[in-house]
Design a protein around this motif. Structure first.
Motif, PDB file in Angstrom:
ATOM      1  N   ASN A 198      37.465  27.756  51.915  1.00  0.00           N
ATOM      2  CA  ASN A 198      36.239  27.219  52.494  1.00  0.00           C
ATOM      3  C   ASN A 198      36.154  25.728  52.211  1.00  0.00           C
ATOM      4  OD1 ASN A 198      35.344  26.951  49.837  1.00  0.00           O
ATOM      5  ND2 ASN A 198      33.913  28.666  49.941  1.00  0.00           N
ATOM      6  N   GLU A 199      35.028  25.122  52.581  1.00  0.00           N
ATOM      7  CA  GLU A 199      34.893  23.674  52.439  1.00  0.00           C
ATOM      8  C   GLU A 199      34.903  23.215  50.982  1.00  0.00           C
ATOM      9  OE1 GLU A 199      30.898  25.578  52.459  1.00  0.00           O
ATOM     10  OE2 GLU A 199      32.711  25.696  53.701  1.00  0.00           O
ATOM     11  N   LYS A 200      34.603  24.121  50.045  1.00  0.00           N
ATOM     12  CA  LYS A 200      34.641  23.786  48.623  1.00  0.00           C
ATOM     13  C   LYS A 200      35.951  24.185  47.969  1.00  0.00           C
ATOM     14  CE  LYS A 200      29.623  24.002  47.943  1.00  0.00           C
ATOM     15  NZ  LYS A 200      29.493  22.545  47.708  1.00  0.00           N
ATOM     16  N   LYS A 201      36.945  24.561  48.786  1.00  0.00           N
ATOM     17  CA  LYS A 201      38.294  24.908  48.335  1.00  0.00           C
ATOM     18  C   LYS A 201      38.338  26.207  47.531  1.00  0.00           C
ATOM     19  CE  LYS A 201      39.564  21.109  50.267  1.00  0.00           C
ATOM     20  NZ  LYS A 201      40.095  21.162  51.652  1.00  0.00           N
ATOM     21  N   TYR A 202      37.436  27.130  47.836  1.00  0.00           N
ATOM     22  CA  TYR A 202      37.513  28.477  47.284  1.00  0.00           C
ATOM     23  C   TYR A 202      38.223  29.382  48.288  1.00  0.00           C
ATOM     24  CZ  TYR A 202      34.557  27.675  43.210  1.00  0.00           C
ATOM     25  OH  TYR A 202      34.069  27.229  42.007  1.00  0.00           O
ATOM     26  N   ILE A 203      38.990  30.338  47.758  1.00  0.00           N
ATOM     27  CA  ILE A 203      39.724  31.262  48.621  1.00  0.00           C
ATOM     28  C   ILE A 203      38.755  32.205  49.314  1.00  0.00           C
ATOM     29  CG2 ILE A 203      41.502  33.060  48.670  1.00  0.00           C
ATOM     30  CD1 ILE A 203      42.674  31.813  46.116  1.00  0.00           C
ATOM     31  N   VAL A 204      38.966  32.416  50.620  1.00  0.00           N
ATOM     32  CA  VAL A 204      38.150  33.318  51.429  1.00  0.00           C
ATOM     33  C   VAL A 204      39.054  34.385  52.049  1.00  0.00           C
ATOM     34  CG1 VAL A 204      36.569  33.490  53.392  1.00  0.00           C
ATOM     35  CG2 VAL A 204      36.504  31.455  51.917  1.00  0.00           C
ATOM     36  N   PRO A 205      38.726  35.689  51.890  1.00  0.00           N
ATOM     37  CA  PRO A 205      37.537  36.226  51.219  1.00  0.00           C
ATOM     38  C   PRO A 205      37.581  36.139  49.698  1.00  0.00           C
ATOM     39  CG  PRO A 205      38.919  38.014  51.992  1.00  0.00           C
ATOM     40  CD  PRO A 205      39.517  36.756  52.541  1.00  0.00           C
ATOM     41  N   GLY A 206      38.780  36.102  49.099  1.00  0.00           N
ATOM     42  CA  GLY A 206      38.891  35.892  47.663  1.00  0.00           C
ATOM     43  C   GLY A 206      38.051  36.839  46.844  1.00  0.00           C
ATOM     44  N   LEU A 207      37.467  36.295  45.762  1.00  0.00           N
ATOM     45  CA  LEU A 207      36.569  37.102  44.927  1.00  0.00           C
ATOM     46  C   LEU A 207      35.518  36.251  44.223  1.00  0.00           C
ATOM     47  CD1 LEU A 207      37.767  36.397  41.894  1.00  0.00           C
ATOM     48  CD2 LEU A 207      39.360  38.239  42.420  1.00  0.00           C
ATOM     49  N   GLY A 208      35.556  34.944  44.446  1.00  0.00           N
ATOM     50  CA  GLY A 208      34.633  34.044  43.759  1.00  0.00           C
ATOM     51  C   GLY A 208      35.368  33.270  42.681  1.00  0.00           C
ATOM     52  N   ASP A 209      34.639  32.831  41.656  1.00  0.00           N
ATOM     53  CA  ASP A 209      35.218  32.073  40.549  1.00  0.00           C
ATOM     54  C   ASP A 209      35.676  33.042  39.459  1.00  0.00           C
ATOM     55  OD1 ASP A 209      35.333  30.588  37.965  1.00  0.00           O
ATOM     56  OD2 ASP A 209      34.669  28.903  39.196  1.00  0.00           O
ATOM     57  N   ALA A 210      36.990  33.204  39.312  1.00  0.00           N
ATOM     58  CA  ALA A 210      37.528  34.195  38.373  1.00  0.00           C
ATOM     59  C   ALA A 210      37.098  33.898  36.941  1.00  0.00           C
ATOM     60  CB  ALA A 210      39.052  34.240  38.468  1.00  0.00           C
ATOM     61  N   GLY A 211      37.139  32.638  36.537  1.00  0.00           N
ATOM     62  CA  GLY A 211      36.765  32.305  35.166  1.00  0.00           C
ATOM     63  C   GLY A 211      35.338  32.646  34.856  1.00  0.00           C
ATOM     64  N   ASP A 212      34.412  32.352  35.777  1.00  0.00           N
ATOM     65  CA  ASP A 212      33.002  32.678  35.570  1.00  0.00           C
ATOM     66  C   ASP A 212      32.789  34.184  35.523  1.00  0.00           C
ATOM     67  OD1 ASP A 212      32.482  29.998  35.554  1.00  0.00           O
ATOM     68  OD2 ASP A 212      31.413  29.944  37.471  1.00  0.00           O
ATOM     69  N   LEU A 213      33.496  34.919  36.364  1.00  0.00           N
ATOM     70  CA  LEU A 213      33.340  36.372  36.395  1.00  0.00           C
ATOM     71  C   LEU A 213      33.918  37.011  35.131  1.00  0.00           C
ATOM     72  CD1 LEU A 213      34.235  36.934  40.145  1.00  0.00           C
ATOM     73  CD2 LEU A 213      32.006  37.328  39.098  1.00  0.00           C
ATOM     74  N   GLU A 214      34.911  36.404  34.545  1.00  0.00           N
ATOM     75  CA  GLU A 214      35.502  36.922  33.310  1.00  0.00           C
ATOM     76  C   GLU A 214      34.671  36.593  32.081  1.00  0.00           C
ATOM     77  OE1 GLU A 214      40.154  36.393  34.795  1.00  0.00           O
ATOM     78  OE2 GLU A 214      39.160  34.856  33.581  1.00  0.00           O
ATOM     79  N   TYR A 215      34.158  35.356  32.031  1.00  0.00           N
ATOM     80  CA  TYR A 215      33.572  34.863  30.778  1.00  0.00           C
ATOM     81  C   TYR A 215      32.169  34.280  30.907  1.00  0.00           C
ATOM     82  CZ  TYR A 215      38.401  35.320  29.241  1.00  0.00           C
ATOM     83  OH  TYR A 215      39.642  35.812  28.941  1.00  0.00           O
ATOM     84  N   GLY A 216      31.596  34.306  32.094  1.00  0.00           N
ATOM     85  CA  GLY A 216      30.270  33.747  32.280  1.00  0.00           C
ATOM     86  C   GLY A 216      30.325  32.339  32.839  1.00  0.00           C
ATOM     87  N   GLY A 217      29.169  31.865  33.305  1.00  0.00           N
ATOM     88  CA  GLY A 217      29.100  30.554  33.937  1.00  0.00           C
ATOM     89  C   GLY A 217      29.316  29.419  32.960  1.00  0.00           C
ATOM     90  N   LYS A 218      29.511  28.235  33.499  1.00  0.00           N
ATOM     91  CA  LYS A 218      29.751  27.031  32.696  1.00  0.00           C
ATOM     92  C   LYS A 218      28.925  25.882  33.239  1.00  0.00           C
ATOM     93  CE  LYS A 218      33.801  26.163  35.585  1.00  0.00           C
ATOM     94  NZ  LYS A 218      33.607  27.369  36.381  1.00  0.00           N
ATOM     95  N   LEU A 219      28.696  24.895  32.385  1.00  0.00           N
ATOM     96  CA  LEU A 219      27.972  23.708  32.807  1.00  0.00           C
ATOM     97  C   LEU A 219      28.846  22.817  33.672  1.00  0.00           C
ATOM     98  CD1 LEU A 219      26.152  22.798  29.484  1.00  0.00           C
ATOM     99  CD2 LEU A 219      25.200  23.951  31.481  1.00  0.00           C
TER     100      LEU A 219
END
Length: 219
Positions: A198-219
């Motif tokens: 997508n325009e933010k360079k995330y894979i589509v359909p993908g799965l989202g942000d793997a790191g956040d899904l594994e360990y929680g969000g970040k600043l």
């Protein structure tokens, strides 16, 4: 570069991958990390088929037996932080491997958050000389972080050959890797290859942000 898309085979990997993509399943970080680990185990087994083997004699309590065993020294490398569960899955199969780590993070270089830069901050690696380097990272979006990770390790020493592994890759990321690593000495294993970014360079359909899904969000 030879590309192996494991989703083309009918195996349990596809079930684990389907669960990772499911937005309801993703609410449980423990289950999410565990499936990343299980996919790492499957990929490690598939990669083991590409290694060289040598006959060795094993003594049992009753007799000796000749068995073909892996004859390559493995260095298993991962990109912080998202790669840690995948690394763990690989390590449970390549349990005699040495280990290497690199931190690579992406950032947006424009206020619209459409152009991505990648920065390397930390690297730790054993000597890679005459060894097989396996670099694992769950998401291969643009291919930039994988390339920079390889270059970071290469600045220390050169492996005999290199294998890359990602749970999900984008089609354009795969093309990037093929362009930058054209030699047959390089292999790329993918759990699946998705059609676009997508325009933010995330894979589509993908799965989202793997790191956040594994360990929680970040600043």
């Amino acid at each position: 570069m030879k590309v192996i898309n494991l989703s083309k085979q009918d195996t349990l990997l596809n079930q684990f991958l389907a669960e990772l993509r499911d937005k309801d399943y993703q609410k449980n970080a423990l289950l999410f990390r565990n499936n990343i680990k299980r996919i790492g185990q499957i990929m490690a087994y598939e990669i083991s088929k590409t290694l060289s083997y040598k006959k060795q004699t094993i003594s049992t309590p009753l007799a000796d037996i000749d068995i073909n065993l892996p004859d390559e020294r493995i260095v298993l490398a991962t990109v912080f932080r998202a790669g840690l569960p995948l690394h763990d899955g690989f390590l449970s199969y390549f349990d005699r491997a040495e280990n290497a780590f690199v931190s690579a993070y992406r950032y947006y270089t424009d206020k619209e958050a459409t152009k991505v830069g990648i920065k390397i901050e930390y690297i730790a690696t054993p000597d890679l000389t005459d060894k097989t380097l396996i670099i694992v990272d769950p998401m291969l979006a643009t291919g930039g972080s994988m390339e920079l990770a390889y270059e970071a390790f290469l600045s220390k020493s050169k492996p005999s050959r290199t294998i890359f592994a990602s749970v999900i890759a984008s089609k354009s990321g795969v093309e990037f890797m093929k362009k930058h690593f054209p030699s047959d000495d390089f292999l790329l294993f993918c759990g699946a290859i998705d059609p676009e970014l997508n325009e933010k360079k995330y894979i589509v359909p993908g799965l989202g942000d793997a790191g956040d899904l594994e360990y929680g969000g970040k600043l």
